[in-house]
Design an enzyme around this catalytic site. Structure first.
Site, mmCIF file in Angstrom:
data_model
loop_
_atom_site.group_PDB
_atom_site.id
_atom_site.type_symbol
_atom_site.label_atom_id
_atom_site.label_comp_id
_atom_site.label_asym_id
_atom_site.label_seq_id
_atom_site.Cartn_x
_atom_site.Cartn_y
_atom_site.Cartn_z
ATOM 1 C CD GLU A 275 -8.827 2.295 -3.319
ATOM 2 O OE1 GLU A 275 -9.178 1.323 -3.840
ATOM 3 O OE2 GLU A 275 -8.252 2.590 -2.122
ATOM 4 C CG ASN B 29 -4.419 7.890 3.259
ATOM 5 O OD1 ASN B 29 -3.209 7.802 2.548
ATOM 6 N ND2 ASN B 29 -5.474 7.395 2.900
ATOM 7 N N GLY C 198 -5.451 0.546 -0.755
ATOM 8 C CA GLY C 198 -6.100 -0.247 0.396
ATOM 9 C C GLY C 198 -6.890 -1.484 -0.261
ATOM 10 N NE ARG D 241 -3.828 2.161 2.292
ATOM 11 C CZ ARG D 241 -4.661 2.817 3.348
ATOM 12 N NH1 ARG D 241 -4.300 2.192 4.704
ATOM 13 N NH2 ARG D 241 -5.274 3.809 3.214
ATOM 14 C CG HIS D 242 -0.859 4.859 -1.324
ATOM 15 N ND1 HIS D 242 -1.002 5.709 -0.485
ATOM 16 C CD2 HIS D 242 -1.873 4.168 -1.564
ATOM 17 C CE1 HIS D 242 -2.025 5.973 -0.291
ATOM 18 N NE2 HIS D 242 -2.897 4.940 -1.030
ATOM 19 N N GLY D 243 2.237 5.146 0.519
ATOM 20 C CA GLY D 243 2.519 5.804 1.957
ATOM 21 C C GLY D 243 1.263 6.973 2.324
ATOM 22 C CD GLN E 269 -6.167 9.331 -0.746
ATOM 23 O OE1 GLN E 269 -5.511 10.410 -1.284
ATOM 24 N NE2 GLN E 269 -5.829 8.547 0.212
ATOM 25 N N GLY E 270 -10.581 8.488 -3.781
ATOM 26 C CA GLY E 270 -10.996 8.095 -4.828
ATOM 27 C C GLY E 270 -9.416 7.957 -5.914
ATOM 28 N NE ARG F 62 3.472 9.613 -11.416
ATOM 29 C CZ ARG F 62 2.546 10.457 -11.575
ATOM 30 N NH1 ARG F 62 1.195 9.674 -11.508
ATOM 31 N NH2 ARG F 62 2.578 11.438 -11.077
ATOM 32 N NE ARG G 69 -4.414 7.454 -3.022
ATOM 33 C CZ ARG G 69 -5.243 7.787 -3.974
ATOM 34 N NH1 ARG G 69 -5.181 8.820 -4.748
ATOM 35 N NH2 ARG G 69 -6.500 6.912 -4.147
#
Length: 202
Positions: free
Chosen positions: A87, A20, A154, A13-15, A26-27, A65, A63
């Site tokens: 997402e 968040n 997520g 999962r991205h940072g 944020q879709g 990338r 996010r």
């Protein structure tokens, strides 16, 4: 017991982003990592370095990338972007807070949190639609060089684990920002990412 390098595919999962932290949908918006998220990506890169990955895949959303680029510099691979790893399209809920939606549409928000397989974002994508595209992307990942790391989101991780389990995982998966998860529902649950817990959109 298998070693990490023997696993075929891992999901990351991205940072963290400001959305968040705020609890906001944020879709598919181009939301960047915040300072915490960049630190989480750097930590992910160090953990990824020990797995011998031969391929790096990524959602093209900003996010993910940014996270993949930090990992790429550490492990010496170029990220391959795939839009099927994005997402869920949050439709009318995009850019709105969880609290606002919960107050406005409590039953629909509860269905979202529960990972109800019939749930669809108003004006957006359904969980079922997302699962189909994520499954197709995973097929291509597994046809490529292995082991592979997929940097995504997520709810993409929830969809991927559902595809691998061969059944819907209704409770979703609680996967923290920067987490590294083997594409194996049983291993994910043993690692503390499974069970009847709320989905964490990213």
């Amino acid at each position: 017991m298998s070693t990490p390098a023997q696993a075929r595919v891992y999901l990351a999962r991205h940072g963290q982003t400001a959305y968040n932290l705020e609890g906001r949908f944020q879709g598919q918006l181009p939301v960047p990592l915040d300072d915490t998220g960049r630190a989480q990506a750097a930590d992910l890169a160090e953990r990824a370095a020990g797995h011998g990955f031969r391929a790096l895949w990524s959602s093209p959303l900003l996010r993910a990338r940014e996270t993949a680029e930090i990992v790429a510099r550490r492990i010496g691979l170029s990220p391959h972007e795939d839009a099927r790893l994005m997402e869920t399209e949050a439709g009318d809920w995009t850019d709105r807070s969880f609290a606002e939606i919960q107050a406005e549409a409590p039953e629909l928000f509860a269905a979202f949190l529960a990972g109800d397989p019939s749930f669809a974002f108003p004006g957006g994508e359904s969980f079922a639609e997302q699962e189909l595209r994520v499954g197709a992307a995973l097929d291509d990942v597994e046809l490529g060089q292995l082991p592979a790391l997929v940097v995504c989101h997520g709810m993409v991780i929830r969809a991927a684990l559902s595809v691998r389990a061969g059944e819907w995982l209704p409770g979703g998966q609680r996967v923290p920002n920067g987490a590294l998860v083997e594409l194996d529902p049983a291993e994910a649950e043993r690692a503390g990412f499974g069970g009847d817990v709320a989905i964490q959109p990213s």
